[in-house]
Design an enzyme around this catalytic site. Structure first.
Site, PDB file in Angstrom:
ATOM      1  N   ASP A 241       4.672   6.175  -3.402  1.00 47.44           N
ATOM      2  CA  ASP A 241       3.918   6.208  -2.145  1.00 47.44           C
ATOM      3  C   ASP A 241       3.409   7.624  -1.889  1.00 47.44           C
ATOM      4  O   ASP A 241       4.191   8.564  -1.755  1.00 47.44           O
ATOM      5  CB  ASP A 241       4.823   5.754  -0.996  1.00 47.44           C
ATOM      6  CG  ASP A 241       4.066   5.473   0.292  1.00 47.44           C
ATOM      7  OD1 ASP A 241       3.056   6.153   0.548  1.00 47.44           O
ATOM      8  OD2 ASP A 241       4.491   4.575   1.038  1.00 47.44           O
ATOM      9  N   GLY A 268       2.806   1.898  -4.791  1.00 51.22           N
ATOM     10  CA  GLY A 268       2.322   2.862  -3.821  1.00 51.22           C
ATOM     11  C   GLY A 268       2.712   2.493  -2.402  1.00 51.22           C
ATOM     12  O   GLY A 268       3.868   2.176  -2.119  1.00 51.22           O
ATOM     13  N   HIS A 269       1.719   2.474  -1.513  1.00 46.46           N
ATOM     14  CA  HIS A 269       1.953   2.326  -0.073  1.00 46.46           C
ATOM     15  C   HIS A 269       1.833   0.878   0.395  1.00 46.46           C
ATOM     16  O   HIS A 269       1.948   0.604   1.581  1.00 46.46           O
ATOM     17  CB  HIS A 269       0.938   3.208   0.670  1.00 46.46           C
ATOM     18  CG  HIS A 269       1.224   3.399   2.131  1.00 46.46           C
ATOM     19  ND1 HIS A 269       2.448   3.831   2.608  1.00 46.46           N
ATOM     20  CD2 HIS A 269       0.435   3.230   3.241  1.00 46.46           C
ATOM     21  CE1 HIS A 269       2.402   3.914   3.932  1.00 46.46           C
ATOM     22  NE2 HIS A 269       1.195   3.551   4.337  1.00 46.46           N
ATOM     23  N   TRP A 270       1.615  -0.050  -0.526  1.00 50.68           N
ATOM     24  CA  TRP A 270       1.270  -1.429  -0.156  1.00 50.68           C
ATOM     25  C   TRP A 270       2.171  -2.413  -0.890  1.00 50.68           C
ATOM     26  O   TRP A 270       1.699  -3.306  -1.578  1.00 50.68           O
ATOM     27  CB  TRP A 270      -0.197  -1.668  -0.517  1.00 50.68           C
ATOM     28  CG  TRP A 270      -0.998  -2.348   0.537  1.00 50.68           C
ATOM     29  CD1 TRP A 270      -0.658  -2.611   1.824  1.00 50.68           C
ATOM     30  CD2 TRP A 270      -2.330  -2.864   0.373  1.00 50.68           C
ATOM     31  NE1 TRP A 270      -1.679  -3.240   2.483  1.00 50.68           N
ATOM     32  CE2 TRP A 270      -2.711  -3.405   1.618  1.00 50.68           C
ATOM     33  CE3 TRP A 270      -3.234  -2.904  -0.687  1.00 50.68           C
ATOM     34  CZ2 TRP A 270      -3.964  -3.994   1.815  1.00 50.68           C
ATOM     35  CZ3 TRP A 270      -4.470  -3.482  -0.485  1.00 50.68           C
ATOM     36  CH2 TRP A 270      -4.834  -4.025   0.746  1.00 50.68           C
TER      37      TRP A 270
END
Length: 289
Positions: A241, A268-270
């Site tokens: 992330d 990552g961020h999702w």
């Protein structure tokens, strides 16, 4: 418990709820589906063009199939919900608006999944309304505050803020390339749809920039209050992330008494989109046990 799931679409689940926050009235857009006795609310992140449906369309059907009612909420300033310039805590504004939505829909108690800003907002709601929360799932968010892993604002947040100021396909691709671990999964159609969502509501873009100018710290640091959260909590993070560093998740499980954490590699961020199948199994299991 398993329910028969017909094709669930954004248009087929769309509805609006009018709520009041003090003297301000908001028309809030939601996607509402499933008929279970328990309700799962999903709260999206703060990226330009974000909506409940855009963030969680890979996660709705498994929860409906598991017997839940699922409610995706577009926060004020995103999607089809009313615009807002916010000079206070965005986390707490969203928490108050969620309470208003639940009151209008006569839903007393919910489980909440929150991604990024949605995680911050879920924590704000849980602190203000502990008796109305069953379980929490927090992904890539939950509290503002410092990081020991990366200087703030992070690379991803700088790109996000730049995209708000200059919305273009080039800036969108720059942001999305660090948003997920494997950018090859981001099709041209997906990118164009996200850009179209952004440009359809230029008022939202402009208001986000105005809000940041009025209060650069939109998201409250709840570090000192995490111990007040009584809800069982699952914290999910991507090892890679580049928007909200992983040590923020470690702060959450250190502070919330009944919390556990799962970290996805190559993520990552999702997490709910990048590892949707594993994420869905994990969440259904957590909510059901």
């Amino acid at each position: 418990m398993q329910a028969n799931v017909q094709a669930i679409t954004e248009a087929g689940t769309s509805r609006f709820v009018t709520v009041k926050d003090g003297d301000t009235e908001f028309r809030i857009h939601c996607n509402d589906t499933g008929a279970g006795a328990e309700t799962v609310v999903m709260l999206h992140g703060s990226g330009p063009g974000a909506t409940g449906w855009a963030n969680f369309n890979r996660n709705v059907e498994p929860l409906v199939a598991a017997g839940y009612r699922v409610l995706l909420v577009d926060c004020p300033g995103w999607g089809k919900s009313d615009p807002v310039v916010n000079a206070g805590s965005r986390s707490e504004l969203n928490g108050r608006v969620l309470k208003g939505v639940l009151d209008e829909l006569d839903i007393e108690r919910v489980h909440i999944l929150g991604n990024s800003m949605g995680g911050h907002s879920a924590v704000a709601f849980a602190l203000a309304n502990p008796q109305r929360v069953g379980k929490l799932v927090l992904m890539g968010g939950g509290t503002g505050g410092p990081s020991l892993y990366a200087p703030m604002p992070t690379e991803g947040i700088k790109l996000l803020n730049g995209l708000y100021r200059e919305p273009s396909i080039e800036n969108l691709k720059r942001m999305m390339n660090v948003f997920v671990y494997d950018a090859s999964s981001l099709t041209d159609d997906l990118m164009q749809a996200r850009l179209d969502n952004m440009l359809a509501r230029r008022d939202h873009l402009e208001n986000f920039v105005k809000s940041l100018a009025a209060n650069p710290k939109q998201f409250t640091d709840y570090g000192s209050r995490l111990g007040e959260i009584t809800a069982p909590t699952l914290v999910i993070w991507g090892r890679d992330d580049r928007f909200v560093p992983m040590d923020v998740g470690l702060r959450l499980i250190a502070g919330i008494p009944n919390a556990q954490m799962h970290i996805f590699n190559r993520c990552g961020h999702w997490a709910q989109w990048e590892h949707a199948k594993a994420f869905n199994r994990m969440v259904v299991d957590f909510l059901g046990n």
